[in-house]
Design an enzyme around this catalytic site. Sequence first.
Site, PDB file in Angstrom:
ATOM      1  N   ASN A  14       0.860  -1.189   0.000  1.00 50.45           N
ATOM      2  CA  ASN A  14       0.000   0.000   0.000  1.00 50.45           C
ATOM      3  C   ASN A  14       0.900   1.243   0.000  1.00 50.45           C
ATOM      4  O   ASN A  14       1.503   1.570   1.020  1.00 50.45           O
ATOM      5  CB  ASN A  14      -0.891  -0.041   1.260  1.00 50.45           C
ATOM      6  N   TRP A  15       0.969   1.890  -1.156  1.00 49.18           N
ATOM      7  CA  TRP A  15       1.872   3.035  -1.279  1.00 49.18           C
ATOM      8  C   TRP A  15       1.316   4.310  -0.650  1.00 49.18           C
ATOM      9  O   TRP A  15       2.010   5.315  -0.580  1.00 49.18           O
ATOM     10  CB  TRP A  15       2.201   3.283  -2.759  1.00 49.18           C
ATOM     11  N   LYS A  16       0.046   4.288  -0.233  1.00 53.28           N
ATOM     12  CA  LYS A  16      -0.574   5.493   0.343  1.00 53.28           C
ATOM     13  C   LYS A  16      -0.358   6.682  -0.612  1.00 53.28           C
ATOM     14  O   LYS A  16      -0.341   6.475  -1.816  1.00 53.28           O
ATOM     15  CB  LYS A  16      -0.028   5.752   1.747  1.00 53.28           C
ATOM     16  N   HIS A  99      -9.456   1.580   5.349  1.00 54.29           N
ATOM     17  CA  HIS A  99      -8.137   1.771   5.962  1.00 54.29           C
ATOM     18  C   HIS A  99      -8.253   2.769   7.119  1.00 54.29           C
ATOM     19  O   HIS A  99      -9.011   3.738   7.038  1.00 54.29           O
ATOM     20  CB  HIS A  99      -7.131   2.271   4.921  1.00 54.29           C
ATOM     21  N   GLU A 101      -6.475   5.127   8.064  1.00 57.79           N
ATOM     22  CA  GLU A 101      -6.217   6.541   7.730  1.00 57.79           C
ATOM     23  C   GLU A 101      -7.457   7.187   7.127  1.00 57.79           C
ATOM     24  O   GLU A 101      -7.699   8.386   7.291  1.00 57.79           O
ATOM     25  CB  GLU A 101      -4.997   6.641   6.796  1.00 57.79           C
ATOM     26  N   GLU A 168      -5.211  -4.576  11.017  1.00 53.32           N
ATOM     27  CA  GLU A 168      -4.123  -3.610  11.191  1.00 53.32           C
ATOM     28  C   GLU A 168      -4.361  -2.805  12.461  1.00 53.32           C
ATOM     29  O   GLU A 168      -5.129  -1.836  12.446  1.00 53.32           O
ATOM     30  CB  GLU A 168      -4.069  -2.637  10.012  1.00 53.32           C
ATOM     31  N   GLY A 174       2.730   2.508  10.700  1.00 57.67           N
ATOM     32  CA  GLY A 174       3.708   3.571  10.474  1.00 57.67           C
ATOM     33  C   GLY A 174       4.445   3.994  11.728  1.00 57.67           C
ATOM     34  O   GLY A 174       5.107   5.030  11.746  1.00 57.67           O
ATOM     35  N   SER A 209       3.558  -1.791  10.293  1.00 57.17           N
ATOM     36  CA  SER A 209       5.020  -1.823  10.461  1.00 57.17           C
ATOM     37  C   SER A 209       5.650  -3.174  10.104  1.00 57.17           C
ATOM     38  O   SER A 209       6.643  -3.574  10.718  1.00 57.17           O
ATOM     39  CB  SER A 209       5.411  -1.396  11.875  1.00 57.17           C
TER      40      SER A 209
HETATM   41  P1  PGA Z   1       2.949   0.525   7.538  1.00 64.50           P
HETATM   42  O1  PGA Z   1       1.478   0.707   6.925  1.00 64.50           O
HETATM   43  O2  PGA Z   1       3.471  -0.801   7.017  1.00 64.50           O
HETATM   44  O3  PGA Z   1       3.743   1.687   7.012  1.00 64.50           O
HETATM   45  O4  PGA Z   1       2.803   0.506   9.010  1.00 64.50           O
HETATM   46  C1  PGA Z   1       0.600  -0.380   6.817  1.00 64.50           C
HETATM   47  C2  PGA Z   1      -0.746   0.078   6.275  1.00 64.50           C
HETATM   48  O5  PGA Z   1      -1.189   1.158   6.669  1.00 64.50           O
HETATM   49  O6  PGA Z   1      -1.384  -0.615   5.478  1.00 64.50           O
END
Ligand code: PGA
Length: 252
Positions: A14-16, A99, A101, A168, A174, A209
């Site tokens: 997932n490149w966000k 997600h 976020e 998650e 992150g 992470s």
């Molecule tokens: P991260 O993100 O690996 O940078 O913690 C995971 C995600 O949000 O899918």
Amino acid sequence: MGFSSHKRRLVAGNWKMNGLLEEARQFLDGLGENPSPDHVEVALMPPFTLLHPLYEPLRNKDIRLGAQNVYYEPKGAFTGSVSPMMLRDAGCHYVILGHSERRHIIGETNEMIHAKLKAAWENGLEPILCIGEKLEEREAGRTNEVLKEQLSVLADAPANAPLTVAYEPVWAIGTGRTATEEQVAETHAFVHEELVRLGHDCRVLYGGSVNPGNAESLLACPGVEGALVGGASLKAESFTAIIEAAAKAAEE
Ligand code: PGA
């Protein structure tokens, strides 16, 4: 319970909100000719702007394409939105929904996620439904309650609808902080149980992470059938190392 062993693992990047054309080209070069081992499916979710340009080169490497979000209406006056059919048109197989976020920064509700799931299925997309508790919810002993509520969007889903779920924990995204193997195994067992109760014996990924150093042990936890990788998916080297760790975990 009979989950896990029969399912091929998925490593999804997932490149966000990261990635420009030139960076994507370098990433592809770094992946080499054959980055997808036999027991692992690989997918990438770049930003919308890179979906179409990446479809063909990823397909040549046997990597599936996915988007990070979708709107639930089919078309019309919804400035700035992208429909499920547009994602199919760009070559997407997957779409990430729910997600953390989007839930916590953008304010996406379960109701919206429910509408998006329905629209994704109607257009032949496979949702990767993300669920996860915040730190204060875990500390208050409310993890299972929160996950149950987030999974309730599946209550009226068609029985054979293609679906992947990603657990998650919000506090692990992150932050460099991962859940312990015990927490992962325990929570995945609960998520699988709940999914079976809702009629969906689907694959469950872990995310938060995940990196080359912890991937193998996380992917070997019971009930973990792959990883949703954020930061470590941006560089070919770390993404490849996680894919290799998944292949190793799949063999054991
Ligand atoms: P991260 O993100 O690996 O940078 O913690 C995971 C995600 O949000 O899918």
